[in-house]
Enzyme design. Sequence first.
Site, PDB file in Angstrom:
ATOM      1  N   LYS A 173       0.863  -1.191   0.000  1.00  0.00           N
ATOM      2  CA  LYS A 173       0.000   0.000   0.000  1.00  0.00           C
ATOM      3  C   LYS A 173       0.898   1.239   0.000  1.00  0.00           C
ATOM      4  O   LYS A 173       1.739   1.407   0.880  1.00  0.00           O
ATOM      5  CB  LYS A 173      -0.881  -0.054   1.256  1.00  0.00           C
ATOM      6  CG  LYS A 173      -2.205   0.608   1.102  1.00  0.00           C
ATOM      7  CD  LYS A 173      -3.063   0.292   2.316  1.00  0.00           C
ATOM      8  CE  LYS A 173      -4.325   1.073   2.320  1.00  0.00           C
ATOM      9  NZ  LYS A 173      -5.046   0.923   3.577  1.00  0.00           N
TER      10      LYS A 173
HETATM   11  C1  E4P Z   1      -8.304   1.362   3.950  1.00  0.00           C
HETATM   12  O1  E4P Z   1      -7.560   0.979   3.118  1.00  0.00           O
HETATM   13  C2  E4P Z   1      -8.246   2.714   4.543  1.00  0.00           C
HETATM   14  O2  E4P Z   1      -7.019   2.907   5.141  1.00  0.00           O
HETATM   15  C3  E4P Z   1      -9.381   2.884   5.500  1.00  0.00           C
HETATM   16  O3  E4P Z   1     -10.554   2.402   4.868  1.00  0.00           O
HETATM   17  C4  E4P Z   1      -9.548   4.288   6.028  1.00  0.00           C
HETATM   18  O4  E4P Z   1     -10.759   4.352   6.742  1.00  0.00           O
HETATM   19  P1  E4P Z   1     -11.096   5.545   7.746  1.00  0.00           P
HETATM   20  O5  E4P Z   1     -11.295   6.789   6.940  1.00  0.00           O
HETATM   21  O6  E4P Z   1     -12.364   5.122   8.416  1.00  0.00           O
HETATM   22  O7  E4P Z   1      -9.934   5.669   8.694  1.00  0.00           O
END
Ligand code: E4P
Length: 218
Positions: free
Chosen positions: A87
Site C-alpha cells: 500500500k
Molecule cells: C483502507 O484501506 C483505509 O485505510 C481505511 O478504509 C480508512 O478508513 P477511515 O477513513 O475510516 O480511517
Amino acid sequence: MKFFVDTANLKQIEEAQDLGILDGVTTNPSLMAKEGISGVDNVLAHYKAICDLVEGDVSAEVISTDFEGMVREGENLAQIDDKIVVKVPMIKEGIKAIRYFADNGIKTNCTLVFSAGQAIMAAKAGATYLSPFIGRVDDISWDGMELIEQISNIYAIQGFSTEILAASIRNPLHIVKAAEAGADVCTCPLSSILGLLNHPLTDIGLAKFLADHKKSSN
Ligand code: E4P
C-alpha cells in the site's frame, strides 16, 4: 464485487473469513497501532499471521515517503507472502514506487485517493488497486460516492485495469452505494459487512415461522 475487511484485528479477520465471503484484508498504520503492533519484526510477523488466516490479498502499507524507502519497505513486505499487496500513498514519490513495483511483479494499492485526477495518475503508474476514501470525502461535506462513479466511468472509458477499492466505508449503505457506483472491491469494518444482513422484516418473519412451527409440532 469483492469484500475486504478493513482491520488488523485477527479475531475480526477470522470472523469475516468464517462467513465464507471474504476476499482479502486491508490495514493501515493507524489500524496496526490500534492493535498495539509496533517494531519492524512485530509488524512483519503480524502481516504473516493475517496472510495465514485469509485466502485473498492483504494490503500492507509503507511508512516511507521517499522512493528508495518505499521500494525497500515494499520489497521486504512482498517477501512475507504472495498475498501481500504493497500500500503506497498517493504522492509523487509514491507514483514512482507504484511504477517500480508494477514493473517488478509486486501488487500495489494506491491509498489516500480523493480525486479523479489522482485516480488517473495511479492507473497510469500501473496500480493494482486504487483506494478512494469515501467516508473522509463525506466528512468534509463532499460526495464520496460521486467520486467512485466518476472514477468508474473514467476507468471504463479509458480501459484502465486498476481495480477500484472503495475505502473509508462507514456503514452498510456505503457498501450498497459503492456496488451501485461500480466499485470492484469494498474494504469495510466487520460491523458494516454484518450490518448488510439486518432487516426487521427478516427478524419478524423468522420469529413467526419458528412460532408457527412450534405450534404445529405440539
Ligand atoms: C483502507 O484501506 C483505509 O485505510 C481505511 O478504509 C480508512 O478508513 P477511515 O477513513 O475510516 O480511517
